[in-house]
Design an enzyme around this catalytic site. Structure first.
Site, mmCIF file in Angstrom:
data_model
loop_
_atom_site.group_PDB
_atom_site.id
_atom_site.type_symbol
_atom_site.label_atom_id
_atom_site.label_comp_id
_atom_site.label_asym_id
_atom_site.label_seq_id
_atom_site.Cartn_x
_atom_site.Cartn_y
_atom_site.Cartn_z
ATOM 1 N N ASN A 126 5.062 6.036 3.249
ATOM 2 C CA ASN A 126 4.328 6.743 2.199
ATOM 3 C C ASN A 126 4.156 8.242 2.411
ATOM 4 O OD1 ASN A 126 3.895 4.221 0.864
ATOM 5 N ND2 ASN A 126 2.329 3.762 2.412
ATOM 6 N N THR A 127 4.768 8.784 3.454
ATOM 7 C CA THR A 127 4.793 10.236 3.641
ATOM 8 C C THR A 127 6.257 10.653 3.605
ATOM 9 O OG1 THR A 127 2.753 10.273 4.938
ATOM 10 C CG2 THR A 127 4.246 12.126 5.261
ATOM 11 N N LYS A 147 5.376 3.818 16.945
ATOM 12 C CA LYS A 147 5.353 2.679 16.011
ATOM 13 C C LYS A 147 6.537 2.798 15.067
ATOM 14 C CE LYS A 147 2.344 0.253 12.755
ATOM 15 N NZ LYS A 147 0.966 0.141 12.279
ATOM 16 N N THR A 201 5.979 -4.113 14.016
ATOM 17 C CA THR A 201 6.437 -3.007 13.194
ATOM 18 C C THR A 201 5.364 -2.547 12.205
ATOM 19 O OG1 THR A 201 7.169 -4.433 11.368
ATOM 20 C CG2 THR A 201 8.778 -4.000 13.114
ATOM 21 N N ASN A 202 5.738 -1.497 11.491
ATOM 22 C CA ASN A 202 4.959 -1.038 10.341
ATOM 23 C C ASN A 202 5.332 -1.887 9.110
ATOM 24 O OD1 ASN A 202 3.417 0.709 8.608
ATOM 25 N ND2 ASN A 202 3.752 2.349 10.083
ATOM 26 N N ASN A 216 0.830 -1.206 0.000
ATOM 27 C CA ASN A 216 0.000 0.000 0.000
ATOM 28 C C ASN A 216 0.856 1.243 0.000
ATOM 29 O OD1 ASN A 216 -0.452 1.885 2.572
ATOM 30 N ND2 ASN A 216 0.201 -0.153 3.299
ATOM 31 N N SER A 276 5.599 5.158 8.573
ATOM 32 C CA SER A 276 4.970 4.881 7.284
ATOM 33 C C SER A 276 5.941 5.272 6.177
ATOM 34 C CB SER A 276 3.675 5.668 7.134
ATOM 35 O OG SER A 276 3.284 5.642 5.778
ATOM 36 N N PHE A 284 -1.754 8.223 4.115
ATOM 37 C CA PHE A 284 -2.525 8.848 5.210
ATOM 38 C C PHE A 284 -3.780 9.563 4.696
ATOM 39 C CE2 PHE A 284 1.462 9.493 8.125
ATOM 40 C CZ PHE A 284 1.507 8.125 8.347
HETATM 41 C C1 LIG Z 1 -3.714 -0.995 3.501
HETATM 42 C C2 LIG Z 1 -2.897 -0.718 4.706
HETATM 43 C C3 LIG Z 1 -2.965 0.515 5.299
HETATM 44 C C4 LIG Z 1 -2.199 0.781 6.430
HETATM 45 N N1 LIG Z 1 -2.297 2.006 7.018
HETATM 46 C C5 LIG Z 1 -1.591 2.260 8.139
HETATM 47 C C6 LIG Z 1 -1.704 3.495 8.793
HETATM 48 O O1 LIG Z 1 -2.477 4.367 8.379
HETATM 49 N N2 LIG Z 1 -0.957 3.705 9.901
HETATM 50 C C7 LIG Z 1 -0.116 2.759 10.410
HETATM 51 O O2 LIG Z 1 0.536 2.999 11.432
HETATM 52 N N3 LIG Z 1 -0.008 1.560 9.813
HETATM 53 C C8 LIG Z 1 -0.707 1.295 8.705
HETATM 54 N N4 LIG Z 1 -0.593 0.081 8.100
HETATM 55 C C9 LIG Z 1 0.355 -0.908 8.668
HETATM 56 C C10 LIG Z 1 -0.338 -1.899 9.591
HETATM 57 O O3 LIG Z 1 -0.913 -1.245 10.688
HETATM 58 C C11 LIG Z 1 0.672 -2.949 10.086
HETATM 59 O O4 LIG Z 1 1.640 -2.328 10.908
HETATM 60 C C12 LIG Z 1 1.375 -3.650 8.951
HETATM 61 O O5 LIG Z 1 0.514 -3.880 7.864
HETATM 62 C C13 LIG Z 1 1.997 -4.986 9.391
HETATM 63 O O6 LIG Z 1 1.004 -5.865 9.849
HETATM 64 P P1 LIG Z 1 0.359 -7.028 8.896
HETATM 65 O O7 LIG Z 1 1.500 -7.760 8.279
HETATM 66 O O8 LIG Z 1 -0.476 -7.841 9.828
HETATM 67 O O9 LIG Z 1 -0.465 -6.330 7.866
HETATM 68 C C14 LIG Z 1 -1.340 -0.210 6.966
HETATM 69 C C15 LIG Z 1 -1.291 -1.465 6.364
HETATM 70 C C16 LIG Z 1 -2.053 -1.745 5.251
HETATM 71 C C17 LIG Z 1 -1.982 -3.104 4.626
#
Ligand SMILES: Cc1cc2nc3c(=O)[nH]c(=O)nc-3n(C[C@H](O)[C@H](O)[C@H](O)COP(=O)(O)O)c2cc1C
Length: 376
Positions: free
Chosen positions: A181-182, A219, A247-248, A116, A179, A120
């Protein structure tokens, strides 16, 4: 049912539209009180209580929904009814913003992963705070980010503005500096920049709710070097931070089954899901080695199965978060994970508190022999 009938339909659509439709449907159904009551009963059936005390809160279980799914705090009650122990809403920024151009969310089914670059997209802290101000039964963490158009120099003011607004309502607050993406955001992970940011946000939270300020967490990204991770651990201890989420998503594209051409067509963004598993676990282990039980660790990244939950808890996580596996597995996931965790606790005759950080080479006999059978 989700995997056989609903997921194939959703997966025919572009990923972001599928998310909007599925989440909209869930909210619409859960707005009907009898449906919500039935779902709540189904989600808790056969799952023993897994009450988890952390961050000054009592989570009904340690399986939380990670940030990014309910960015605008529109459906946390519906998600809570599915059996999540809590929902982290956001990322929310001080000003509402549209995020990056579409398409910005992609599936990698061969890898059980997502990429993704949402950027934000959210309604802004004002709207989100209004939604959080209503009485609720689900525990809600609020994940805060930097408004894109605000330059790095004014980042602290921007986070502080959000913290002041959500402080009265959040059960816990997360400063998201990870993130991909910013532009420039991850530079805030350097401790000389992170320390003043976290101190300012904590002050804002104390001002917003002097009688009992919400817990504050940071985070972090899985792509940090070992030194940077340990430095964050040290800083957390030094300033008395409540918790760290590890983690993120990752910017790495290593060891994927998805072919190089498809990856190139998808382009930039954060990778989540199964391929992140090992990396996130390593970050968690490093942090645990540094902070022990003095800072609450929340594990996220590639958690898909009961064994993943168990591994993270034994590696030192008090709480775990899922996102990508929820997309692949569907609404039964929180219940399945909670049940699996309860089964492991009873098989090893241990409590959740004892299991946290008990080590990857956990030997059930050592637990049994250290306490009388009647105490199990
Ligand atoms: C579509 C999408 C949007 C996300 N948006 C955010 C976000 O706005 N803020 C954030 O801290 N993490 C965001 N994440 C990261 C998740 O919170 C998580 O940390 C990350 O996906 C790892 O966990 P997972 O492997 O279970 O997905 C996003 C993840 C995905 C897939």
């Amino acid at each position: 049912m989700y995997r056989r009938f609903i997921k194939p339909l959703l997966f025919l659509m572009p990923a972001e539209r599928a998310h909007r439709i599925a989440f909209g449907l869930l909210r619409a159904l859960m707005a009907l009180p009898f449906v919500a009551a039935l779902v709540r009963r189904w989600a808790s059936r056969g799952v023993p209580p897994l009450t988890t005390r952390a961050l000054g809160l009592e989570f009904p279980n340690p399986i939380l929904l990670a940030a990014g799914f309910d960015k605008n705090a529109e459906g946390f009650e519906a998600l809570g009814a599915l059996g999540f122990g809590g929902v982290e809403v956001g990322t929310v920024t001080a000003e509402g913003q549209p995020g990056n151009p579409l398409p910005r969310l992609f599936r990698l089914p061969a890898d059980r992963a997502l990429v993704n670059r949402m950027g934000f997209n959210n309604d802004g802290v004002e709207r989100v705070a209004e939604r959080l101000a209503r009485p609720r039964r689900t525990l809600v963490g609020v994940n805060l980010g930097k408004t894109r158009k605000v330059d790095d120099e004014h980042a602290i003011e921007d986070y502080v503005k959000s913290a002041l607004r959500v402080g009265p309502y959040a059960d816990y607050v997360v400063v998201n500096v990870s993130s991909p993406n910013t532009p420039g955001l991850r530079g805030l992970q350097a401790t000389e920049r992170l320390r003043p940011l976290l101190l300012a946000v904590r002050e804002a939270l104390t001002q917003a709710r002097p009688e009992r300020p919400p817990a504050l967490l940071v985070k972090i990204a899985p792509d940090l070097g070992e030194d940077a991770i340990l430095a964050i651990g040290d800083m957390a201890l030094e300033i008395g931070l409540d918790g760290i989420i590890a983690t993120n998503t990752t910017t790495s594209r290593e060891e994927l089954r998805t072919d190089a051409r498809s990856l190139e067509a998808i382009g930039a963004g954060g990778l989540s899901g199964a391929p992140l598993k090992a990396k996130s676990l390593t970050v968690l282990e490093l942090l645990r080695a540094r902070v022990h039980d003095r800072v609450v660790l929340i594990a996220a990244g590639g958690i898909e199965t009961e064994d993943d939950v168990w591994d993270r808890i034994r590696a030192g996580a008090t709480l775990v978060q899922v996102y990508t596996s929820f997309v692949y597995e569907g609404p039964g996931l929180p219940r399945k994970l909670a049940k699996g965790l309860a089964d492991r606790l009873s098989a090893y005759c241990t409590t959740l508190e004892e299991a946290v950080g008990s080590g990857r080479s956990f030997d059930p006999r050592s637990v049994r022999s250290s306490r009388p059978p009647s105490a199990a």
